[in-house]
Design a protein around this motif. Sequence first.
Motif, PDB file in Angstrom:
ATOM      1  N   ASP A 245      41.670  35.264  46.139  1.00  0.00           N
ATOM      2  CA  ASP A 245      42.459  34.658  47.205  1.00  0.00           C
ATOM      3  C   ASP A 245      43.868  34.344  46.688  1.00  0.00           C
ATOM      4  OD1 ASP A 245      43.507  33.268  49.308  1.00  0.00           O
ATOM      5  OD2 ASP A 245      41.774  31.955  49.577  1.00  0.00           O
ATOM      6  N   GLU A 246      44.882  34.699  47.463  1.00  0.00           N
ATOM      7  CA  GLU A 246      46.266  34.473  47.035  1.00  0.00           C
ATOM      8  C   GLU A 246      46.599  32.985  46.931  1.00  0.00           C
ATOM      9  OE1 GLU A 246      49.324  36.567  49.034  1.00  0.00           O
ATOM     10  OE2 GLU A 246      48.267  38.485  49.038  1.00  0.00           O
ATOM     11  N   GLU A 247      45.897  32.142  47.680  1.00  0.00           N
ATOM     12  CA  GLU A 247      46.158  30.708  47.567  1.00  0.00           C
ATOM     13  C   GLU A 247      45.705  30.164  46.217  1.00  0.00           C
ATOM     14  OE1 GLU A 247      44.589  28.471  50.752  1.00  0.00           O
ATOM     15  OE2 GLU A 247      45.826  29.422  52.293  1.00  0.00           O
ATOM     16  N   LEU A 248      44.631  30.739  45.675  1.00  0.00           N
ATOM     17  CA  LEU A 248      44.136  30.303  44.378  1.00  0.00           C
ATOM     18  C   LEU A 248      44.802  31.052  43.232  1.00  0.00           C
ATOM     19  CD1 LEU A 248      40.311  30.044  45.193  1.00  0.00           C
ATOM     20  CD2 LEU A 248      41.969  28.192  45.071  1.00  0.00           C
ATOM     21  N   VAL A 249      45.089  32.311  43.451  1.00  0.00           N
ATOM     22  CA  VAL A 249      45.735  33.143  42.423  1.00  0.00           C
ATOM     23  C   VAL A 249      46.984  33.762  43.045  1.00  0.00           C
ATOM     24  CG1 VAL A 249      45.407  34.970  40.721  1.00  0.00           C
ATOM     25  CG2 VAL A 249      43.436  33.643  41.512  1.00  0.00           C
TER      26      VAL A 249
ATOM     27  N   LYS B 266      58.607  26.238  44.763  1.00  0.00           N
ATOM     28  CA  LYS B 266      57.679  26.203  45.884  1.00  0.00           C
ATOM     29  C   LYS B 266      56.226  26.246  45.416  1.00  0.00           C
ATOM     30  CE  LYS B 266      56.117  29.007  49.786  1.00  0.00           C
ATOM     31  NZ  LYS B 266      56.352  30.231  50.597  1.00  0.00           N
ATOM     32  N   GLU B 267      55.926  27.120  44.439  1.00  0.00           N
ATOM     33  CA  GLU B 267      54.538  27.272  44.003  1.00  0.00           C
ATOM     34  C   GLU B 267      53.988  25.967  43.444  1.00  0.00           C
ATOM     35  OE1 GLU B 267      54.368  30.473  41.275  1.00  0.00           O
ATOM     36  OE2 GLU B 267      54.658  32.032  42.791  1.00  0.00           O
ATOM     37  N   ILE B 268      54.783  25.281  42.628  1.00  0.00           N
ATOM     38  CA  ILE B 268      54.328  24.027  42.032  1.00  0.00           C
ATOM     39  C   ILE B 268      54.186  22.957  43.103  1.00  0.00           C
ATOM     40  CG2 ILE B 268      54.979  22.187  40.436  1.00  0.00           C
ATOM     41  CD1 ILE B 268      56.219  24.305  38.666  1.00  0.00           C
ATOM     42  N   LYS B 269      55.145  22.896  44.020  1.00  0.00           N
ATOM     43  CA  LYS B 269      55.053  21.928  45.107  1.00  0.00           C
ATOM     44  C   LYS B 269      53.769  22.116  45.911  1.00  0.00           C
ATOM     45  CE  LYS B 269      60.006  21.263  46.012  1.00  0.00           C
ATOM     46  NZ  LYS B 269      61.063  21.482  47.016  1.00  0.00           N
ATOM     47  N   CYS B 270      53.512  23.360  46.287  1.00  0.00           N
ATOM     48  CA  CYS B 270      52.333  23.638  47.106  1.00  0.00           C
ATOM     49  C   CYS B 270      51.043  23.375  46.335  1.00  0.00           C
ATOM     50  CB  CYS B 270      52.378  25.075  47.615  1.00  0.00           C
ATOM     51  SG  CYS B 270      53.746  25.396  48.760  1.00  0.00           S
TER      52      CYS B 270
ATOM     53  N   GLY C   1      36.966  33.688  45.872  1.00  0.00           N
ATOM     54  CA  GLY C   1      38.403  33.445  45.929  1.00  0.00           C
ATOM     55  C   GLY C   1      39.041  33.269  44.576  1.00  0.00           C
ATOM     56  N   GLU C   2      38.244  33.007  43.526  1.00  0.00           N
ATOM     57  CA  GLU C   2      38.792  32.800  42.195  1.00  0.00           C
ATOM     58  C   GLU C   2      38.831  34.109  41.416  1.00  0.00           C
ATOM     59  OE1 GLU C   2      37.047  28.226  41.594  1.00  0.00           O
ATOM     60  OE2 GLU C   2      36.170  29.928  40.492  1.00  0.00           O
ATOM     61  N   ASP C   3      39.459  34.053  40.260  1.00  0.00           N
ATOM     62  CA  ASP C   3      39.408  35.183  39.342  1.00  0.00           C
ATOM     63  C   ASP C   3      38.744  34.728  38.049  1.00  0.00           C
ATOM     64  OD1 ASP C   3      41.333  33.593  38.244  1.00  0.00           O
ATOM     65  OD2 ASP C   3      42.820  35.183  37.964  1.00  0.00           O
ATOM     66  N   ALA C   4      38.619  35.639  37.102  1.00  0.00           N
ATOM     67  CA  ALA C   4      37.904  35.337  35.859  1.00  0.00           C
ATOM     68  C   ALA C   4      38.615  34.267  35.039  1.00  0.00           C
ATOM     69  CB  ALA C   4      37.735  36.613  35.036  1.00  0.00           C
TER      70      ALA C   4
ATOM     71  N   ARG D 215      54.008  43.465  43.410  1.00  0.00           N
ATOM     72  CA  ARG D 215      53.444  43.910  42.138  1.00  0.00           C
ATOM     73  C   ARG D 215      52.623  42.819  41.474  1.00  0.00           C
ATOM     74  NH1 ARG D 215      58.249  47.146  38.924  1.00  0.00           N
ATOM     75  NH2 ARG D 215      58.559  48.845  40.436  1.00  0.00           N
ATOM     76  N   ALA D 216      51.791  43.276  40.528  1.00  0.00           N
ATOM     77  CA  ALA D 216      51.030  42.313  39.740  1.00  0.00           C
ATOM     78  C   ALA D 216      51.976  41.550  38.815  1.00  0.00           C
ATOM     79  CB  ALA D 216      49.953  43.033  38.928  1.00  0.00           C
ATOM     80  N   CYS D 217      51.654  40.303  38.550  1.00  0.00           N
ATOM     81  CA  CYS D 217      52.514  39.464  37.711  1.00  0.00           C
ATOM     82  C   CYS D 217      52.538  39.997  36.283  1.00  0.00           C
ATOM     83  CB  CYS D 217      52.006  38.023  37.708  1.00  0.00           C
ATOM     84  SG  CYS D 217      52.088  37.214  39.313  1.00  0.00           S
ATOM     85  N   SER D 218      53.717  40.078  35.721  1.00  0.00           N
ATOM     86  CA  SER D 218      53.843  40.483  34.318  1.00  0.00           C
ATOM     87  C   SER D 218      53.499  39.300  33.419  1.00  0.00           C
ATOM     88  CB  SER D 218      55.261  40.950  34.035  1.00  0.00           C
ATOM     89  OG  SER D 218      56.193  39.884  34.219  1.00  0.00           O
ATOM     90  N   ALA D 219      53.313  39.596  32.128  1.00  0.00           N
ATOM     91  CA  ALA D 219      52.983  38.533  31.180  1.00  0.00           C
ATOM     92  C   ALA D 219      54.104  37.505  31.104  1.00  0.00           C
ATOM     93  CB  ALA D 219      52.699  39.126  29.802  1.00  0.00           C
ATOM     94  N   GLY D 220      55.342  37.964  31.176  1.00  0.00           N
ATOM     95  CA  GLY D 220      56.478  37.053  31.117  1.00  0.00           C
ATOM     96  C   GLY D 220      56.534  36.115  32.313  1.00  0.00           C
TER      97      GLY D 220
END
Length: 618
Positions: free
Chosen positions: A136-140, A568-572, A96-99, A146-151
Amino acid sequence: RSTPNRSYLRRRLGSTNPHMMSSHYLGRRFCRLGLVLTTILVFCAAADVGSEQSAEESAAPPPIASLTMSLSMRDSALPPDAPPQMIDASARVLPGEDAAIGAFRFAEEFTLWDVDTVMNVMEELHEKLPEGYEPDEELVPKCGKRACSAGKLWKRADGLRKADIWDGSGADLLRALKKKGLEADFVAKCKAGMGRAFEGVRRQREREKREREEEEKAEKRREEEEKAMADAAERKAKYEQAWEAFVESVGGKTEERAVGADGTVENEGLTQGIVQAFLQAKYADAVALIRKIPGNAKTQNVWLIEARCHEILGDFRSALSAAGHLIQKSASHETWKPGSPRMMAVTLGANAAMQLGQSDKALRFYQTVLKFDPDAADARVQYRGLKKVIKLLDQAKEQIDKGYNKAATAHIDDCLSAMSGLDVDSPLFRSKIQLKLCTTLSGMGKHEEALLKCDKAVEVREAGGDAVPPGDRKEAYLVRAEALLLDMNYDDAVADFRAAFDLVPDQAEEKGDLHRRLQQAMRQQEDFNGGKKDHFYNEHRGFPNGKPPERDHLKILELPVNLDEHGKEIKCSWLKKQFKKLVRKFHPDKYKGDKKRAARKFKEVTDSKTHLSEEWGC
């Protein structure tokens, strides 16, 4: 520290051919190395049958990618000038994690705060991930389709940093640095952010270490308190044995008589009646008979019987007065022997004075002994110990008045330690100090430890029965009720307020104040539990279960008070983090304290997590 770059790996693997340094070749070489290491570890584990493994480690899933490298580390336990040691460090990516998560965890485990090294570890871990692997989207979390940009990763990392979620912030910064075509200024900004994330994690781990040390200290204090209570009970038993010996002595011989000026024996019948009433444990009758004898006609034994009767009946003021009269009448320069009536009166009087909070009078008893018998070693020890206890109590009271609960707690702990071995260290007097400690610990948010002190104080005062004045029992219930309110245990708080209310006479002025306090606690209980049905909250208006509970879910889950200001992301992320922490802490099978409290807290945490998950859409 060594950096796992290509040239370093080439030297470690013994090859100089750059074509053999492809990712596929490196992967095969590392897999072989991993198989060898795994075989060695399995063999060692099988040989060491007695080794223990934590439940979390044994339950952890196998990694989907791992990397082992050599690091040059300094052992903090060795002197600063000691040479560094080479260790084998392992980085891993769990399902579920990434590098990025695996690399940041690697940096945290081995305190490797070099950004370039952590970046190289992340790249090597990424190359080892299975083809087509998706975290896993819950972890990442993703940024839409789309994939998240650097910004966007930088912006999300900055939000996590403001919310003190340093591991999540560091992982996002690593993902941003992995992007191609970044400007030098942006790379420098991300690396500076990584430095802040490393520092934040370091501070967080130090806080967690201090919390663990506090828990260990609290556990040690509990053990010491149990031992001290056992010692106090043992001294109490010896004190009672001395009284049993006194009872046998007065029951086995004729009581000394006071002779008048004309040679006649005074109060002979009364004295015999007093002794008989005392031997038959009719203490109120004995006191009534003693009051018929003038003070100047009372003998030592009569004064001592009077003091003892008042002590058993819980009238410490009268006990103090009787003991003081006995000491005044029997004071002499002869040796003050332990177990003699006047030394028993000293112990009784000092105890009564401390129960009344008159520490100066308690000291005066021992001062009198030392005035007439300077060689009384036991009295000197008691005097010095009691003087230290009184000083610590005064310091604790001063800190409590100032609102410095932490400093007051330290003084009270020292006071409890100093009381060990003193004659005044009775369970009843110790309960007074335990109630003070309950108040200070509760104010510091250490509810479990605070309620443990309150429970012991209530238990001691209830076990005393009629010998403990109703006011003292009422005090214990009120202090515990306030501590229960702070712990949001409204059911037990209402029960304690009601018990204190029943102990107050009907005509007392404080009866009305206690009734209002009880009603207020009952309203808090009703709001917290919910379920009440009325003209508004009923099944016809969409509330089949009655009024919904009104709870401070942020407080129950120990979430930041300003969490609503974040997205929302920070709250969760915070919700998931705190829920995992608290359910592990309050799991009834693992909790070391009160199992009933653990079960209640576990349910409250679960209910609050469900409520906030629905409200925030986590």
